[in-house]
Design a protein around this motif. Structure first.
Motif, PDB file in Angstrom:
ATOM      1  N   ARG A  46      -4.929 -16.099  -3.423  1.00  0.00           N
ATOM      2  CA  ARG A  46      -3.478 -16.306  -3.428  1.00  0.00           C
ATOM      3  C   ARG A  46      -2.972 -16.301  -1.994  1.00  0.00           C
ATOM      4  O   ARG A  46      -3.242 -15.370  -1.234  1.00  0.00           O
ATOM      5  CB  ARG A  46      -2.757 -15.231  -4.210  1.00  0.00           C
ATOM      6  N   VAL A  48       4.127 -19.925  -2.523  1.00  0.00           N
ATOM      7  CA  VAL A  48       3.054 -19.143  -3.141  1.00  0.00           C
ATOM      8  C   VAL A  48       2.049 -20.132  -3.719  1.00  0.00           C
ATOM      9  O   VAL A  48       2.408 -20.985  -4.526  1.00  0.00           O
ATOM     10  CB  VAL A  48       3.593 -18.222  -4.258  1.00  0.00           C
ATOM     11  N   HIS A  73       9.667 -10.520  -9.465  1.00  0.00           N
ATOM     12  CA  HIS A  73       8.226 -10.500  -9.740  1.00  0.00           C
ATOM     13  C   HIS A  73       7.443 -11.248  -8.657  1.00  0.00           C
ATOM     14  O   HIS A  73       6.273 -10.949  -8.406  1.00  0.00           O
ATOM     15  CB  HIS A  73       7.913 -11.043 -11.135  1.00  0.00           C
ATOM     16  N   ILE A  74       8.091 -12.186  -7.983  1.00  0.00           N
ATOM     17  CA  ILE A  74       7.435 -12.897  -6.879  1.00  0.00           C
ATOM     18  C   ILE A  74       7.472 -12.045  -5.610  1.00  0.00           C
ATOM     19  O   ILE A  74       6.508 -12.008  -4.844  1.00  0.00           O
ATOM     20  CB  ILE A  74       8.107 -14.273  -6.642  1.00  0.00           C
ATOM     21  N   ARG A 125       7.108  -9.004  -5.391  1.00  0.00           N
ATOM     22  CA  ARG A 125       6.073  -7.953  -5.505  1.00  0.00           C
ATOM     23  C   ARG A 125       4.650  -8.481  -5.282  1.00  0.00           C
ATOM     24  O   ARG A 125       3.717  -7.703  -5.155  1.00  0.00           O
ATOM     25  CB  ARG A 125       6.160  -7.295  -6.877  1.00  0.00           C
ATOM     26  N   LEU A 126       4.488  -9.795  -5.276  1.00  0.00           N
ATOM     27  CA  LEU A 126       3.146 -10.365  -5.103  1.00  0.00           C
ATOM     28  C   LEU A 126       2.627 -10.142  -3.689  1.00  0.00           C
ATOM     29  O   LEU A 126       3.396 -10.094  -2.733  1.00  0.00           O
ATOM     30  CB  LEU A 126       3.150 -11.876  -5.368  1.00  0.00           C
ATOM     31  N   THR A 127       1.327 -10.035  -3.577  1.00  0.00           N
ATOM     32  CA  THR A 127       0.684  -9.956  -2.260  1.00  0.00           C
ATOM     33  C   THR A 127      -0.354 -11.072  -2.159  1.00  0.00           C
ATOM     34  O   THR A 127      -0.825 -11.586  -3.176  1.00  0.00           O
ATOM     35  CB  THR A 127      -0.027  -8.599  -2.059  1.00  0.00           C
TER      36      THR A 127
END
Length: 89
Positions: free
Chosen positions: A14, A27, A63-64, A66-68
């Motif tokens: 990712r 992303v 929710h995006i 929080r993504l790594t």
């Protein structure tokens, strides 16, 4: 007996890129099947599926946020199929 040993592995990657000058967050999810020939050391990407989304920096869903980012991480063949189906939708 000289055997060619080819190992297949499945990876998930990712990438998260913040483009301030364009006011977007990108992303990218990448799922790939990789083949490695142990004898020659040759690595080949056999299949790949990528999915990307763009978000305005002032309106990124929670929710995006929080993504790594994830470096290429080995996953099981079942996870590979599940993720491929998810990102094809």
């Amino acid at each position: 007996m000289d055997r060619h040993v080819i190992q297949k592995k499945y990876e998930f990657l990712r990438i998260i890129d913040r483009l301030e000058d364009e006011n977007i967050l990108v992303v990218i999810a990448n799922i790939r099947e990789v083949s490695e020939d142990w004898k020659t050391g040759k690595i080949e990407v056999l299949s790949r599926h990528s999915h990307s989304e763009e978000y305005h920096l002032h309106n990124i869903p929670i929710h995006i946020q929080r993504l790594t980012a994830i470096e290429p991480t080995q996953i099981s063949p079942m996870e590979f199929l599940k993720l491929t189906k998810l990102y094809k939708k």
